[in-house]
Design a protein around this motif. Structure first.
Motif, PDB file in Angstrom:
ATOM      1  N   VAL A   1     -11.534  71.351 -18.949  1.00  0.00           N
ATOM      2  CA  VAL A   1     -11.091  70.631 -20.143  1.00  0.00           C
ATOM      3  C   VAL A   1      -9.961  69.699 -19.737  1.00  0.00           C
ATOM      4  O   VAL A   1      -9.002  70.126 -19.068  1.00  0.00           O
ATOM      5  CB  VAL A   1     -10.627  71.597 -21.255  1.00  0.00           C
ATOM      6  CG1 VAL A   1     -10.178  70.823 -22.483  1.00  0.00           C
ATOM      7  CG2 VAL A   1     -11.756  72.562 -21.618  1.00  0.00           C
ATOM      8  N   TRP A   2     -10.064  68.452 -20.130  1.00  0.00           N
ATOM      9  CA  TRP A   2      -9.078  67.438 -19.763  1.00  0.00           C
ATOM     10  C   TRP A   2      -8.367  66.928 -21.024  1.00  0.00           C
ATOM     11  O   TRP A   2      -9.006  66.628 -22.027  1.00  0.00           O
ATOM     12  CB  TRP A   2      -9.743  66.255 -19.058  1.00  0.00           C
ATOM     13  CG  TRP A   2     -10.377  66.626 -17.755  1.00  0.00           C
ATOM     14  CD1 TRP A   2     -11.670  66.999 -17.546  1.00  0.00           C
ATOM     15  CD2 TRP A   2      -9.738  66.670 -16.478  1.00  0.00           C
ATOM     16  NE1 TRP A   2     -11.896  67.278 -16.233  1.00  0.00           N
ATOM     17  CE2 TRP A   2     -10.709  67.082 -15.534  1.00  0.00           C
ATOM     18  CE3 TRP A   2      -8.440  66.412 -16.037  1.00  0.00           C
ATOM     19  CZ2 TRP A   2     -10.426  67.229 -14.183  1.00  0.00           C
ATOM     20  CZ3 TRP A   2      -8.145  66.555 -14.688  1.00  0.00           C
ATOM     21  CH2 TRP A   2      -9.130  66.946 -13.780  1.00  0.00           C
ATOM     22  N   ILE A   3      -7.047  66.858 -20.938  1.00  0.00           N
ATOM     23  CA  ILE A   3      -6.251  66.272 -22.020  1.00  0.00           C
ATOM     24  C   ILE A   3      -6.232  64.764 -21.807  1.00  0.00           C
ATOM     25  O   ILE A   3      -5.650  64.270 -20.845  1.00  0.00           O
ATOM     26  CB  ILE A   3      -4.821  66.842 -22.026  1.00  0.00           C
ATOM     27  CG1 ILE A   3      -4.868  68.368 -22.222  1.00  0.00           C
ATOM     28  CG2 ILE A   3      -3.989  66.188 -23.110  1.00  0.00           C
ATOM     29  CD1 ILE A   3      -3.502  69.015 -22.108  1.00  0.00           C
ATOM     30  N   MET A   4      -6.856  64.026 -22.708  1.00  0.00           N
ATOM     31  CA  MET A   4      -7.001  62.585 -22.547  1.00  0.00           C
ATOM     32  C   MET A   4      -5.882  61.790 -23.214  1.00  0.00           C
ATOM     33  O   MET A   4      -5.521  60.715 -22.744  1.00  0.00           O
ATOM     34  CB  MET A   4      -8.355  62.135 -23.124  1.00  0.00           C
ATOM     35  CG  MET A   4      -9.556  62.867 -22.530  1.00  0.00           C
ATOM     36  SD  MET A   4      -9.682  62.681 -20.740  1.00  0.00           S
ATOM     37  CE  MET A   4      -9.988  60.922 -20.621  1.00  0.00           C
ATOM     38  N   ALA A   5      -5.323  62.311 -24.292  1.00  0.00           N
ATOM     39  CA  ALA A   5      -4.294  61.562 -25.014  1.00  0.00           C
ATOM     40  C   ALA A   5      -3.486  62.517 -25.876  1.00  0.00           C
ATOM     41  O   ALA A   5      -3.969  63.580 -26.286  1.00  0.00           O
ATOM     42  CB  ALA A   5      -4.911  60.469 -25.881  1.00  0.00           C
ATOM     43  N   VAL A   6      -2.236  62.113 -26.113  1.00  0.00           N
ATOM     44  CA  VAL A   6      -1.367  62.829 -27.041  1.00  0.00           C
ATOM     45  C   VAL A   6      -1.419  62.080 -28.373  1.00  0.00           C
ATOM     46  O   VAL A   6      -1.018  60.922 -28.462  1.00  0.00           O
ATOM     47  CB  VAL A   6       0.075  62.917 -26.519  1.00  0.00           C
ATOM     48  CG1 VAL A   6       0.982  63.574 -27.546  1.00  0.00           C
ATOM     49  CG2 VAL A   6       0.114  63.669 -25.195  1.00  0.00           C
ATOM     50  N   LEU A   7      -1.913  62.738 -29.397  1.00  0.00           N
ATOM     51  CA  LEU A   7      -2.090  62.096 -30.696  1.00  0.00           C
ATOM     52  C   LEU A   7      -0.812  62.122 -31.529  1.00  0.00           C
ATOM     53  O   LEU A   7      -0.444  61.132 -32.158  1.00  0.00           O
ATOM     54  CB  LEU A   7      -3.226  62.782 -31.462  1.00  0.00           C
ATOM     55  CG  LEU A   7      -4.584  62.819 -30.744  1.00  0.00           C
ATOM     56  CD1 LEU A   7      -5.611  63.542 -31.604  1.00  0.00           C
ATOM     57  CD2 LEU A   7      -5.062  61.421 -30.398  1.00  0.00           C
ATOM     58  N   GLN A   8      -0.101  63.225 -31.521  1.00  0.00           N
ATOM     59  CA  GLN A   8       1.096  63.359 -32.348  1.00  0.00           C
ATOM     60  C   GLN A   8       1.962  64.461 -31.766  1.00  0.00           C
ATOM     61  O   GLN A   8       1.457  65.433 -31.198  1.00  0.00           O
ATOM     62  CB  GLN A   8       0.723  63.696 -33.799  1.00  0.00           C
ATOM     63  CG  GLN A   8       1.891  63.670 -34.773  1.00  0.00           C
ATOM     64  CD  GLN A   8       1.438  63.964 -36.200  1.00  0.00           C
ATOM     65  OE1 GLN A   8       0.299  64.343 -36.422  1.00  0.00           O
ATOM     66  NE2 GLN A   8       2.343  63.801 -37.150  1.00  0.00           N
ATOM     67  N   ARG A   9       3.274  64.278 -31.896  1.00  0.00           N
ATOM     68  CA  ARG A   9       4.184  65.308 -31.425  1.00  0.00           C
ATOM     69  C   ARG A   9       5.342  65.467 -32.388  1.00  0.00           C
ATOM     70  O   ARG A   9       5.624  64.576 -33.192  1.00  0.00           O
ATOM     71  CB  ARG A   9       4.691  65.014 -30.023  1.00  0.00           C
ATOM     72  CG  ARG A   9       5.583  63.813 -29.890  1.00  0.00           C
ATOM     73  CD  ARG A   9       6.111  63.663 -28.464  1.00  0.00           C
ATOM     74  NE  ARG A   9       5.348  64.392 -27.495  1.00  0.00           N
ATOM     75  CZ  ARG A   9       5.517  64.309 -26.181  1.00  0.00           C
ATOM     76  NH1 ARG A   9       6.437  63.498 -25.691  1.00  0.00           N
ATOM     77  NH2 ARG A   9       4.783  65.010 -25.352  1.00  0.00           N
ATOM     78  N   GLU A  10       6.007  66.591 -32.283  1.00  0.00           N
ATOM     79  CA  GLU A  10       7.098  66.906 -33.188  1.00  0.00           C
ATOM     80  C   GLU A  10       8.296  66.004 -32.927  1.00  0.00           C
ATOM     81  O   GLU A  10       8.533  65.563 -31.795  1.00  0.00           O
ATOM     82  CB  GLU A  10       7.506  68.379 -33.020  1.00  0.00           C
ATOM     83  CG  GLU A  10       6.397  69.354 -33.370  1.00  0.00           C
ATOM     84  CD  GLU A  10       6.825  70.792 -33.148  1.00  0.00           C
ATOM     85  OE1 GLU A  10       7.959  70.975 -32.641  1.00  0.00           O
ATOM     86  OE2 GLU A  10       6.044  71.698 -33.470  1.00  0.00           O
ATOM     87  N   GLU A  11       9.050  65.723 -33.963  1.00  0.00           N
ATOM     88  CA  GLU A  11      10.219  64.870 -33.838  1.00  0.00           C
ATOM     89  C   GLU A  11      11.302  65.588 -33.036  1.00  0.00           C
ATOM     90  O   GLU A  11      11.536  66.780 -33.201  1.00  0.00           O
ATOM     91  CB  GLU A  11      10.754  64.514 -35.226  1.00  0.00           C
ATOM     92  CG  GLU A  11      11.903  63.530 -35.212  1.00  0.00           C
ATOM     93  CD  GLU A  11      12.361  63.170 -36.613  1.00  0.00           C
ATOM     94  OE1 GLU A  11      13.345  62.410 -36.733  1.00  0.00           O
ATOM     95  OE2 GLU A  11      11.722  63.649 -37.570  1.00  0.00           O
ATOM     96  N   GLY A  12      11.921  64.839 -32.134  1.00  0.00           N
ATOM     97  CA  GLY A  12      12.964  65.403 -31.287  1.00  0.00           C
ATOM     98  C   GLY A  12      12.503  65.744 -29.893  1.00  0.00           C
ATOM     99  O   GLY A  12      13.330  66.014 -29.020  1.00  0.00           O
ATOM    100  N   THR A  13      11.199  65.744 -29.652  1.00  0.00           N
ATOM    101  CA  THR A  13      10.688  66.020 -28.311  1.00  0.00           C
ATOM    102  C   THR A  13      10.829  64.771 -27.444  1.00  0.00           C
ATOM    103  O   THR A  13      10.467  63.669 -27.855  1.00  0.00           O
ATOM    104  CB  THR A  13       9.217  66.448 -28.371  1.00  0.00           C
ATOM    105  OG1 THR A  13       9.089  67.582 -29.236  1.00  0.00           O
ATOM    106  CG2 THR A  13       8.714  66.818 -26.988  1.00  0.00           C
ATOM    107  N   ILE A  14      11.360  64.914 -26.246  1.00  0.00           N
ATOM    108  CA  ILE A  14      11.572  63.779 -25.349  1.00  0.00           C
ATOM    109  C   ILE A  14      10.234  63.310 -24.798  1.00  0.00           C
ATOM    110  O   ILE A  14       9.405  64.120 -24.354  1.00  0.00           O
ATOM    111  CB  ILE A  14      12.525  64.170 -24.206  1.00  0.00           C
ATOM    112  CG1 ILE A  14      13.886  64.594 -24.761  1.00  0.00           C
ATOM    113  CG2 ILE A  14      12.692  63.020 -23.230  1.00  0.00           C
ATOM    114  CD1 ILE A  14      14.857  65.071 -23.709  1.00  0.00           C
ATOM    115  N   ASN A  15      10.014  62.004 -24.840  1.00  0.00           N
ATOM    116  CA  ASN A  15       8.804  61.413 -24.275  1.00  0.00           C
ATOM    117  C   ASN A  15       9.026  61.145 -22.795  1.00  0.00           C
ATOM    118  O   ASN A  15       9.957  60.443 -22.406  1.00  0.00           O
ATOM    119  CB  ASN A  15       8.451  60.109 -24.985  1.00  0.00           C
ATOM    120  CG  ASN A  15       8.146  60.326 -26.456  1.00  0.00           C
ATOM    121  OD1 ASN A  15       7.518  61.315 -26.815  1.00  0.00           O
ATOM    122  ND2 ASN A  15       8.595  59.419 -27.308  1.00  0.00           N
TER     123      ASN A  15
END
Length: 215
Positions: A74-88
């Motif tokens: 299984v491959w993670i292709m994209a990050v759709l949404q993340r919680e506020e405050g998480t460092i990119n």
């Protein structure tokens, strides 16, 4: 003439090649007991790894889009949404080269660079800032022509050592040297000239030479 018709063996057609199919799914990223990435999608918990094209590093709690090629792949292709405050964080597994065909601009409230070695090679560099601070244990500046223009120059050094083939200095106002001991030495000629010349020795004035001329 023989009327019998020769029979040719029937040719078998090869089955058409099929591409490897995959199944897309969306889930929430987490970790298992050993720290491996696990995507919870519906009733499934799938171990997954980030695809090379997904430069944004996934974090726990992110909503991710995954491509399932096999039960254990299984491959993670994209990050759709993340919680506020998480460092990119943008990252890749190996070396990275950014080579746009046009210009590259960075705009941010703050830009920080951390590296063991920083190399910049360019034909022309322009730096414009209101305030600049350079701090380092050792600083070396080498150039064919070095020019400093400003209103105030202030330096504080424990020791200053200077060497030049020719040294010319012009001061419109006061040029003052204050030291415990001052020595001026010339191999051939030393000339002091002014409209008024004052020599003041509080205890002793001494002139020595093979010939001394006054007037």
């Amino acid at each position: 003439m023989n009327n019998e018709t020769s029979k040719r063996p029937a040719t078998r057609r090869r089955p058409a090649a099929k591409a490897i199919t995959g199944e897309w799914c969306v889930g929430i990223l987490g970790t298992d007991a050993v720290g491996a990435q696990v995507v919870a999608s519906g009733g499934l918990r799938l171990r997954a790894q980030r695809a090379a094209s997904c430069l944004l590093e996934p974090a726990a709690g992110d909503s991710v889009a995954c491509l399932r090629i096999a039960p254990d792949e299984v491959w993670i292709m994209a990050v759709l949404q993340r919680e506020e405050g998480t460092i990119n964080v943008l990252g890749c597994g190996g070396d990275l080269t950014i080579a746009p065909a046009g210009a590259l601009e960075l705009q941010a409230a703050r830009v920080g660079l951390k590296a063991g070695t920083l190399e910049v090679a360019t034909q022309k560099t322009t730096l414009a800032t209101d305030t600049a601070d350079v701090v380092g244990r050792q600083f070396t500046l080498a150039g064919t022509t070095v020019k400093l223009v400003g209103s105030v120059l202030s330096t504080v050094m424990d020791r200053v050592q200077h060497f030049s083939r020719h040294y010319l200095r012009t001061t419109d106002g006061i040029d003052r040297v204050a030291a415990t001991h001052v020595e001026v030495e010339a191999k051939q000629l030393m000339r002091l000239e002014g409209e008024h010349a004052l020599v003041n020795g509080r205890e002793l004035i001494k002139a020595r030479g093979a010939q001394i001329h006054f007037g």
